[in-house]
Enzyme design. Structure first.
Site, PDB file in Angstrom:
ATOM      1  N   GLY A 176      -5.673 -27.128  64.256  1.00 18.77           N
ATOM      2  CA  GLY A 176      -4.776 -25.994  64.125  1.00 18.77           C
ATOM      3  C   GLY A 176      -3.892 -25.832  65.349  1.00 18.77           C
ATOM      4  O   GLY A 176      -3.702 -24.723  65.845  1.00 18.77           O
ATOM      5  N   ALA A 177      -3.318 -26.943  65.817  1.00 16.09           N
ATOM      6  CA  ALA A 177      -2.608 -26.946  67.106  1.00 16.09           C
ATOM      7  C   ALA A 177      -1.098 -26.876  66.959  1.00 16.09           C
ATOM      8  O   ALA A 177      -0.376 -27.151  67.923  1.00 16.09           O
ATOM      9  CB  ALA A 177      -2.989 -28.186  67.908  1.00 16.09           C
ATOM     10  N   GLY A 218       0.487 -20.699  67.272  1.00 16.29           N
ATOM     11  CA  GLY A 218      -0.330 -19.699  67.937  1.00 16.29           C
ATOM     12  C   GLY A 218      -1.190 -20.223  69.058  1.00 16.29           C
ATOM     13  O   GLY A 218      -0.746 -20.973  69.934  1.00 16.29           O
ATOM     14  N   GLY A 273      -3.674 -22.401  69.130  1.00 22.56           N
ATOM     15  CA  GLY A 273      -3.870 -23.843  69.197  1.00 22.56           C
ATOM     16  C   GLY A 273      -2.709 -24.551  69.856  1.00 22.56           C
ATOM     17  O   GLY A 273      -2.899 -25.468  70.667  1.00 22.56           O
ATOM     18  N   SER A 307     -14.398 -14.979  65.823  1.00 20.42           N
ATOM     19  CA  SER A 307     -13.789 -13.656  65.882  1.00 20.42           C
ATOM     20  C   SER A 307     -14.877 -12.598  66.004  1.00 20.42           C
ATOM     21  O   SER A 307     -16.028 -12.819  65.608  1.00 20.42           O
ATOM     22  CB  SER A 307     -12.978 -13.407  64.606  1.00 20.42           C
ATOM     23  OG  SER A 307     -12.486 -12.086  64.562  1.00 20.42           O
ATOM     24  N   TYR A 342     -12.781 -13.502  55.220  1.00 18.38           N
ATOM     25  CA  TYR A 342     -12.484 -13.937  56.589  1.00 18.38           C
ATOM     26  C   TYR A 342     -13.660 -13.654  57.513  1.00 18.38           C
ATOM     27  O   TYR A 342     -14.109 -14.533  58.261  1.00 18.38           O
ATOM     28  CB  TYR A 342     -11.233 -13.219  57.089  1.00 18.38           C
ATOM     29  CG  TYR A 342     -10.926 -13.462  58.546  1.00 18.38           C
ATOM     30  CD1 TYR A 342     -10.206 -14.590  58.945  1.00 18.38           C
ATOM     31  CD2 TYR A 342     -11.341 -12.570  59.532  1.00 18.38           C
ATOM     32  CE1 TYR A 342      -9.919 -14.821  60.283  1.00 18.38           C
ATOM     33  CE2 TYR A 342     -11.055 -12.781  60.864  1.00 18.38           C
ATOM     34  CZ  TYR A 342     -10.347 -13.911  61.238  1.00 18.38           C
ATOM     35  OH  TYR A 342     -10.073 -14.135  62.565  1.00 18.38           O
TER      36      TYR A 342
END
Length: 275
Positions: free
Chosen positions: A13-14, A17, A19, A147, A170
């Site tokens: 996920g880079a 944001g 990442g 999270s 989530y």
């Protein structure tokens, strides 16, 4: 661990944001960064942006849609084939409470509830498949970006076929990440591979932009789990930013973790090595 300029680090996920900012920071520190995302255009834009700031950056692009377990397997195979060393795996990729889908329940390519599949199961499988190279590269680290938003897993309806909400999906997926962290730390004790999870920072959106200070705080907190020598022997922990914290109670329930482990093995067809 080895000097930063000798390390190879995979960040999922880079291309956006946290990442993306983390990949840029690691590249600036001299690491070889394996940049993962699910869109080639965004991936190449990310590499160009980092190289504009760090001309000597050592970057490698890997495309995979983590909503497909087959693509997760292909990602692990490609990374293992290309790199004999992997010093750190950062499981950062994930999707939020309403996007995509606008709050409507969705399923992955394999028929699993989408947030459980992308936020948790993909990272579980990727980690399992990359453990051989992580073990060979020890001391090495696994960092799971979770999270503070957590919800207990209902093992009678893990895929939330009834009573679905994006927030619940989530939060359940994020607790599953921590449960895997605690469980895997016990399995890897004495191997030189550590695994920790964190809530990086609370991002405040204004005019559809993430606050810069909060993003920087998230990068610093995640970077600490990657680089801090004081954490060489620390494993199975959950951090709130820079501070040690506690996850929801279910994360420390050995019975619940065993149920999640069995479910994850069955869904992903991944088995831990028989030692």
């Amino acid at each position: 661990m080895r000097p930063m300029e000798q390390r190879t680090i995979l960040v999922t996920g880079a291309t956006d944001g946290l990442g993306r900012a983390l990949a840029a920071d690691l590249a600036a520190r001299g690491a070889t960064v394996l940049v993962h995302g699910r869109d080639d255009r965004r991936g190449h834009d990310t590499l160009e942006e980092i190289r504009a700031a760090v001309p000597a950056a050592r970057l490698h692009w890997y495309r995979a849609d983590l909503a497909s377990l087959d693509e997760v397997r292909e990602l692990a195979q490609a990374v293992s084939a290309d790199h004999k060393d992997l010093d750190t795996l950062v499981n950062n990729a994930g999707i939020g409470t309403t996007v995509p889908g606008g709050g409507v329940r969705q399923e992955s390519a394999d028929g699993h509830e989408l947030r459980f599949a992308v936020n948790y199961l993909a990272g579980y499988l990727l980690t399992r498949l990359l453990l051989p190279v992580l073990r060979e590269s020890a001391p090495s680290r696994i960092v799971n970006v979770s999270s503070l938003g957590q919800a207990p897993i209902d093992f009678g309806d893990v895929m939330l076929a009834a009573g679905y909400s994006g927030v619940r999906a989530y939060c359940q997926s994020k607790l599953a990440q921590v449960m895997f962290t605690v469980d895997l730390a016990e399995e890897l004790a004495g191997t030189g591979v550590t695994v920790n999870a964190l809530h990086p920072a609370t991002y405040i959106r204004q005019d559809d932009r993430v606050g810069v200070s909060e993003l920087r705080e998230g990068v610093e907190a995640t970077l600490r789990l990657i680089t801090d020598p004081d954490l060489d022997e620390v494993s199975g922990r959950f951090f709130d930013g820079l501070r040690p914290s506690q996850a929801l109670e279910q994360a420390y329930d050995a019975g619940a973790r065993a149920r999640l482990r069995e479910l994850s093995e069955n869904l992903s067809k991944a088995r831990p090595p028989a030692d």
